[in-house]
Design an enzyme around this catalytic site. Sequence first.
Site, PDB file in Angstrom:
ATOM      1  N   ASP A   1      58.896  40.488  51.654  1.00  0.00           N
ATOM      2  CA  ASP A   1      58.807  41.770  50.947  1.00  0.00           C
ATOM      3  C   ASP A   1      60.141  42.513  51.014  1.00  0.00           C
ATOM      4  O   ASP A   1      60.549  43.174  50.054  1.00  0.00           O
ATOM      5  CB  ASP A   1      57.705  42.644  51.564  1.00  0.00           C
ATOM      6  CG  ASP A   1      56.318  42.098  51.270  1.00  0.00           C
ATOM      7  OD1 ASP A   1      56.204  41.175  50.439  1.00  0.00           O
ATOM      8  OD2 ASP A   1      55.351  42.593  51.881  1.00  0.00           O
ATOM      9  N   GLN A   2      60.811  42.389  52.166  1.00  0.00           N
ATOM     10  CA  GLN A   2      62.087  43.094  52.329  1.00  0.00           C
ATOM     11  C   GLN A   2      63.142  42.552  51.372  1.00  0.00           C
ATOM     12  O   GLN A   2      63.868  43.321  50.725  1.00  0.00           O
ATOM     13  CB  GLN A   2      62.573  42.962  53.772  1.00  0.00           C
ATOM     14  CG  GLN A   2      63.827  43.777  54.072  1.00  0.00           C
ATOM     15  CD  GLN A   2      64.256  43.666  55.524  1.00  0.00           C
ATOM     16  OE1 GLN A   2      63.986  42.671  56.188  1.00  0.00           O
ATOM     17  NE2 GLN A   2      64.920  44.686  56.030  1.00  0.00           N
TER      18      GLN A   2
ATOM     19  N   ASP B   1      62.385  43.809  47.935  1.00  0.00           N
ATOM     20  CA  ASP B   1      62.777  45.215  47.793  1.00  0.00           C
ATOM     21  C   ASP B   1      64.286  45.364  47.627  1.00  0.00           C
ATOM     22  O   ASP B   1      64.758  46.187  46.834  1.00  0.00           O
ATOM     23  CB  ASP B   1      62.301  46.022  48.999  1.00  0.00           C
ATOM     24  CG  ASP B   1      60.790  46.180  49.027  1.00  0.00           C
ATOM     25  OD1 ASP B   1      60.162  46.009  47.966  1.00  0.00           O
ATOM     26  OD2 ASP B   1      60.250  46.464  50.109  1.00  0.00           O
TER      27      ASP B   1
ATOM     28  N   SER C   1      31.174  43.306  21.620  1.00  0.00           N
ATOM     29  CA  SER C   1      30.487  43.140  22.902  1.00  0.00           C
ATOM     30  C   SER C   1      29.610  41.892  22.831  1.00  0.00           C
ATOM     31  O   SER C   1      29.251  41.421  21.742  1.00  0.00           O
ATOM     32  CB  SER C   1      29.639  44.368  23.209  1.00  0.00           C
ATOM     33  OG  SER C   1      28.715  44.585  22.162  1.00  0.00           O
ATOM     34  N   LEU C   2      29.257  41.348  23.988  1.00  0.00           N
ATOM     35  CA  LEU C   2      28.414  40.159  24.052  1.00  0.00           C
ATOM     36  C   LEU C   2      26.957  40.555  24.185  1.00  0.00           C
ATOM     37  O   LEU C   2      26.621  41.559  24.817  1.00  0.00           O
ATOM     38  CB  LEU C   2      28.805  39.290  25.251  1.00  0.00           C
ATOM     39  CG  LEU C   2      30.215  38.696  25.260  1.00  0.00           C
ATOM     40  CD1 LEU C   2      30.411  37.841  26.502  1.00  0.00           C
ATOM     41  CD2 LEU C   2      30.469  37.878  24.010  1.00  0.00           C
TER      42      LEU C   2
ATOM     43  N   GLU D   1      31.961  31.066  32.861  1.00  0.00           N
ATOM     44  CA  GLU D   1      32.971  31.914  33.487  1.00  0.00           C
ATOM     45  C   GLU D   1      32.295  33.034  34.268  1.00  0.00           C
ATOM     46  O   GLU D   1      31.153  33.398  33.988  1.00  0.00           O
ATOM     47  CB  GLU D   1      33.875  32.552  32.423  1.00  0.00           C
ATOM     48  CG  GLU D   1      34.512  31.586  31.464  1.00  0.00           C
ATOM     49  CD  GLU D   1      35.185  32.301  30.301  1.00  0.00           C
ATOM     50  OE1 GLU D   1      35.519  33.492  30.442  1.00  0.00           O
ATOM     51  OE2 GLU D   1      35.355  31.673  29.249  1.00  0.00           O
TER      52      GLU D   1
ATOM     53  N   LYS E   1      31.728  36.908  35.066  1.00  0.00           N
ATOM     54  CA  LYS E   1      31.796  38.154  34.311  1.00  0.00           C
ATOM     55  C   LYS E   1      32.355  39.236  35.236  1.00  0.00           C
ATOM     56  O   LYS E   1      31.655  39.754  36.103  1.00  0.00           O
ATOM     57  CB  LYS E   1      30.410  38.556  33.789  1.00  0.00           C
ATOM     58  CG  LYS E   1      30.431  39.798  32.900  1.00  0.00           C
ATOM     59  CD  LYS E   1      29.039  40.093  32.359  1.00  0.00           C
ATOM     60  CE  LYS E   1      29.082  41.295  31.425  1.00  0.00           C
ATOM     61  NZ  LYS E   1      29.512  42.527  32.105  1.00  0.00           N
TER      62      LYS E   1
ATOM     63  N   ASP F   1      33.729  42.791  36.528  1.00  0.00           N
ATOM     64  CA  ASP F   1      33.210  44.143  36.315  1.00  0.00           C
ATOM     65  C   ASP F   1      34.362  45.140  36.358  1.00  0.00           C
ATOM     66  O   ASP F   1      34.652  45.760  37.376  1.00  0.00           O
ATOM     67  CB  ASP F   1      32.170  44.473  37.398  1.00  0.00           C
ATOM     68  CG  ASP F   1      31.304  45.655  37.008  1.00  0.00           C
ATOM     69  OD1 ASP F   1      31.312  46.028  35.825  1.00  0.00           O
ATOM     70  OD2 ASP F   1      30.626  46.206  37.889  1.00  0.00           O
TER      71      ASP F   1
ATOM     72  N   ARG G   1      39.448  48.388  24.993  1.00  0.00           N
ATOM     73  CA  ARG G   1      38.448  47.973  24.018  1.00  0.00           C
ATOM     74  C   ARG G   1      38.097  49.104  23.057  1.00  0.00           C
ATOM     75  O   ARG G   1      37.927  48.892  21.866  1.00  0.00           O
ATOM     76  CB  ARG G   1      37.176  47.487  24.727  1.00  0.00           C
ATOM     77  CG  ARG G   1      36.100  47.024  23.758  1.00  0.00           C
ATOM     78  CD  ARG G   1      34.834  46.579  24.473  1.00  0.00           C
ATOM     79  NE  ARG G   1      33.849  46.164  23.508  1.00  0.00           N
ATOM     80  CZ  ARG G   1      33.030  46.995  22.854  1.00  0.00           C
ATOM     81  NH1 ARG G   1      33.102  48.284  23.084  1.00  0.00           N
ATOM     82  NH2 ARG G   1      32.149  46.535  21.990  1.00  0.00           N
TER      83      ARG G   1
ATOM     84  N   TYR H   1      40.503  35.124  27.528  1.00  0.00           N
ATOM     85  CA  TYR H   1      40.283  34.774  26.121  1.00  0.00           C
ATOM     86  C   TYR H   1      41.605  34.836  25.374  1.00  0.00           C
ATOM     87  O   TYR H   1      42.291  35.851  25.400  1.00  0.00           O
ATOM     88  CB  TYR H   1      39.275  35.732  25.489  1.00  0.00           C
ATOM     89  CG  TYR H   1      38.748  35.295  24.131  1.00  0.00           C
ATOM     90  CD1 TYR H   1      38.502  33.960  23.853  1.00  0.00           C
ATOM     91  CD2 TYR H   1      38.494  36.235  23.131  1.00  0.00           C
ATOM     92  CE1 TYR H   1      38.016  33.568  22.628  1.00  0.00           C
ATOM     93  CE2 TYR H   1      37.998  35.853  21.882  1.00  0.00           C
ATOM     94  CZ  TYR H   1      37.761  34.515  21.638  1.00  0.00           C
ATOM     95  OH  TYR H   1      37.280  34.124  20.421  1.00  0.00           O
TER      96      TYR H   1
ATOM     97  N   LYS I   1      23.490  38.657  33.298  1.00  0.00           N
ATOM     98  CA  LYS I   1      23.806  39.659  34.315  1.00  0.00           C
ATOM     99  C   LYS I   1      22.846  39.534  35.486  1.00  0.00           C
ATOM    100  O   LYS I   1      21.631  39.395  35.298  1.00  0.00           O
ATOM    101  CB  LYS I   1      23.739  41.064  33.716  1.00  0.00           C
ATOM    102  CG  LYS I   1      24.724  41.280  32.564  1.00  0.00           C
ATOM    103  CD  LYS I   1      24.807  42.720  32.135  1.00  0.00           C
ATOM    104  CE  LYS I   1      25.599  43.546  33.105  1.00  0.00           C
ATOM    105  NZ  LYS I   1      25.851  44.923  32.632  1.00  0.00           N
TER     106      LYS I   1
ATOM    107  N   CYS J   1      27.977  78.035  53.218  1.00  0.00           N
ATOM    108  CA  CYS J   1      28.858  76.934  53.617  1.00  0.00           C
ATOM    109  C   CYS J   1      28.458  76.418  54.997  1.00  0.00           C
ATOM    110  O   CYS J   1      28.327  77.210  55.942  1.00  0.00           O
ATOM    111  CB  CYS J   1      30.309  77.420  53.639  1.00  0.00           C
ATOM    112  SG  CYS J   1      31.471  76.187  54.267  1.00  0.00           S
TER     113      CYS J   1
ATOM    114  N   CYS K   1      31.526  77.403  57.542  1.00  0.00           N
ATOM    115  CA  CYS K   1      31.924  78.780  57.889  1.00  0.00           C
ATOM    116  C   CYS K   1      30.864  79.826  57.580  1.00  0.00           C
ATOM    117  O   CYS K   1      31.044  81.005  57.897  1.00  0.00           O
ATOM    118  CB  CYS K   1      33.232  79.144  57.189  1.00  0.00           C
ATOM    119  SG  CYS K   1      33.070  79.291  55.390  1.00  0.00           S
TER     120      CYS K   1
ATOM    121  N   CYS L   1      32.543  76.767  48.316  1.00  0.00           N
ATOM    122  CA  CYS L   1      32.708  77.800  49.326  1.00  0.00           C
ATOM    123  C   CYS L   1      33.948  78.603  48.929  1.00  0.00           C
ATOM    124  O   CYS L   1      35.049  78.044  48.862  1.00  0.00           O
ATOM    125  CB  CYS L   1      32.901  77.186  50.709  1.00  0.00           C
ATOM    126  SG  CYS L   1      33.430  78.395  51.952  1.00  0.00           S
TER     127      CYS L   1
ATOM    128  N   CYS M   1      37.877  78.800  55.872  1.00  0.00           N
ATOM    129  CA  CYS M   1      36.989  77.647  56.055  1.00  0.00           C
ATOM    130  C   CYS M   1      37.824  76.463  56.543  1.00  0.00           C
ATOM    131  O   CYS M   1      38.737  76.019  55.834  1.00  0.00           O
ATOM    132  CB  CYS M   1      36.311  77.321  54.725  1.00  0.00           C
ATOM    133  SG  CYS M   1      35.080  76.015  54.827  1.00  0.00           S
TER     134      CYS M   1
END
Length: 679
Positions: free
Chosen positions: A31-32, A35, A80-81, A111, A113, A115, A134, A238, A324, A418, A421, A436, A442
């Site tokens: 990573d260094q 960077d 949409s499917l 495949e 699905k 989310d 979409r 796709y 689903k 509250c 307080c 509050c 508070c």
Amino acid sequence: MTEQQRIAQLRKELHEHNYKYYVLNQPTISDQDFDFMMHELQDLEARHPELADPNSPTQRVGSDLNQEFQQVEHRYPMLSLANTYSEQEVAEWFASVQRGLGGEPFEVCCELKYDGLSISLTYENGRLVRGVTRGDGVRGDDVTGNVKTIRAIPLVLPGWEEQRGGLDLFSDVPPIPRTFEIRGEVLMPWSVFQRLNAEREAAGEQLFANPRNAASGTLKSQKSDLVASRQLDAYLYYLLGESLPCDGHFENLEAARKWGFKVSEGMKKVHTIGEVLDFIAYWDTERRNLPVATDGIVLKVNSLRQQRALGFTAKSPRWAIAYKYKAERVTTRLLDVTYQVGRTGAITPVANMEPVQLAGTTVRRATLNNEDFIRAFDLHIGDYVFVEKGGEIIPKIVGVDTARRPEDAQPVRFANVCPECGTPLVRYEGEAAHYCPNDVGCPPQIKGRIEHYIARKAMNIDSLGPETVDDYYQRGLIRNIADLYLIRVEDINGDGSRQKSAMKIVKSIADSVNVPFERVVFALGIRFVGETSAKLLARHFKNIDALASATAEQLTQVEGIGDVIAASVIGYFSNPVNQEIVERLRSYGVCMSLSEEQLQSASDVLSGKSIVISGVFVHHSRDEYKALIERHGGKNVGSISGKTSFILAGDNMGPSKLQKAEKLGIPIVNEEDFLKMIE
């Protein structure tokens, strides 16, 4: 090697390392080292603005400028499917495909699905040119700037230059079309989602219900630097275009994988309904081990020729269906309701329930959102409630079994004071939450305001964090934001072993007095005053005294400031506690007015104008022009729309922007004319 050649080399290598790290999960440098290379490229690009490239790896960090998303029409509609929760209906779909193809053999690509949020990416000559959501399936939001911050999405395809040079003959990488579209899902990994919600909970903010909502809200953010910080992921599923490598959908995605795209390893080609159902059963359990959320399976006829033969209904393709998984639901008893106070004073009710196992975890609590939510379910203490998780990580109450309600059950009454307080709660017009109003007394709000004050976009006291603030508060070192400037090294050095970090904290606090006035107004934490409204107020009133003495009429004369913000500003400065805090901050050297330079050069000549900057400039850098636009009352926007007043154009303005400007009739203003305009 010239600096121009070094820029090209660094861009190429950084694109390759991004691909190895985020797509292949096989980093080859530390990573260094990454960077160091990135910083070198940033420095070189700063010295050579004429070589600006919107697809440079340095553009991954995003911008903190507000954007106005444009609507873009999809070249291919994003339909949409059809979906089902029934294996029987999956079998019926399979049989309908057989009939539709007249008994011709076919393969099905199975495949996962995912989310998340659907995205369409367009590439031309090996480079990302557009990312569109979409939307309604016909038109979506152009979120290209935000998409570029997602490391799993390549900005430049690694094999394009080699292919263009004729080297593809010696490679197993299929030819990359000159223009194509690839679609997929933008996701927030579980690990990022859990960390984000932990931070929001600590800050007293409302939690995201699930990674899908978090990913969608993030990608639609108006600030791409926020999108970059959220570490979104993406899987592509796709491929569309005129010159695709194969007739097979599965094979095209395998080609896309070789081009540099992140494609799921969970795809499988099958031939029978039995194999389809086996795939569904396997992933019903195994998907819980994935790093991202899934909620089902997508089944597609593999051959593109056969897909065209099967065609579409009015809403969805006949050649695909989504199965689903059913959300898990359990029943448990509501024991009581407690209330949490957030940083802004918002009150969140929490259901405390008898422990119950749900989706592999023990669930004891669920958020109830607000009073309206409680009333909608007519919740009573002792009720047996239905709780779901499904693809969500946060449990939610979805119903009540009223038939099992005890006779002596008492309805849940929302708190009227509250819990921290004891101050009577208020509900502002148009708000769903209760608050509050005791923002100066508070404890959760006091600590929240201090955390807000030290934040990067406020006073940028980066050596402090929420845990440190809580520690200092508990020890009595700080009770408000002004107390920060009284902290001495010996107060926080403990046993003497933290001298270095203590000195860093004290120095960071001292350095914050150099933060400009606009950010100081934001840092004060006046309710409803965000970054943009803080800038508007600071530039209009120019100093804290004028702002503090402003009337409601004077405040609402500022464009973008309405009655709610005006009332909040007046309420803040009329409170003696806040008056004392402001005076103390002034005495410690915190900036309480615009700088002399700002006062001398500021005007309202660009007031009400939304301006897009494009191209390379001679007299000032792009950032300097953005500052000039704001200083003269204008607003920087990231993309062209019908609301754009004009485009400040330098050399090498993008052809797509020029075409769009001409189509919408947006004026083009060159550098010299702009400088005359603001003189």
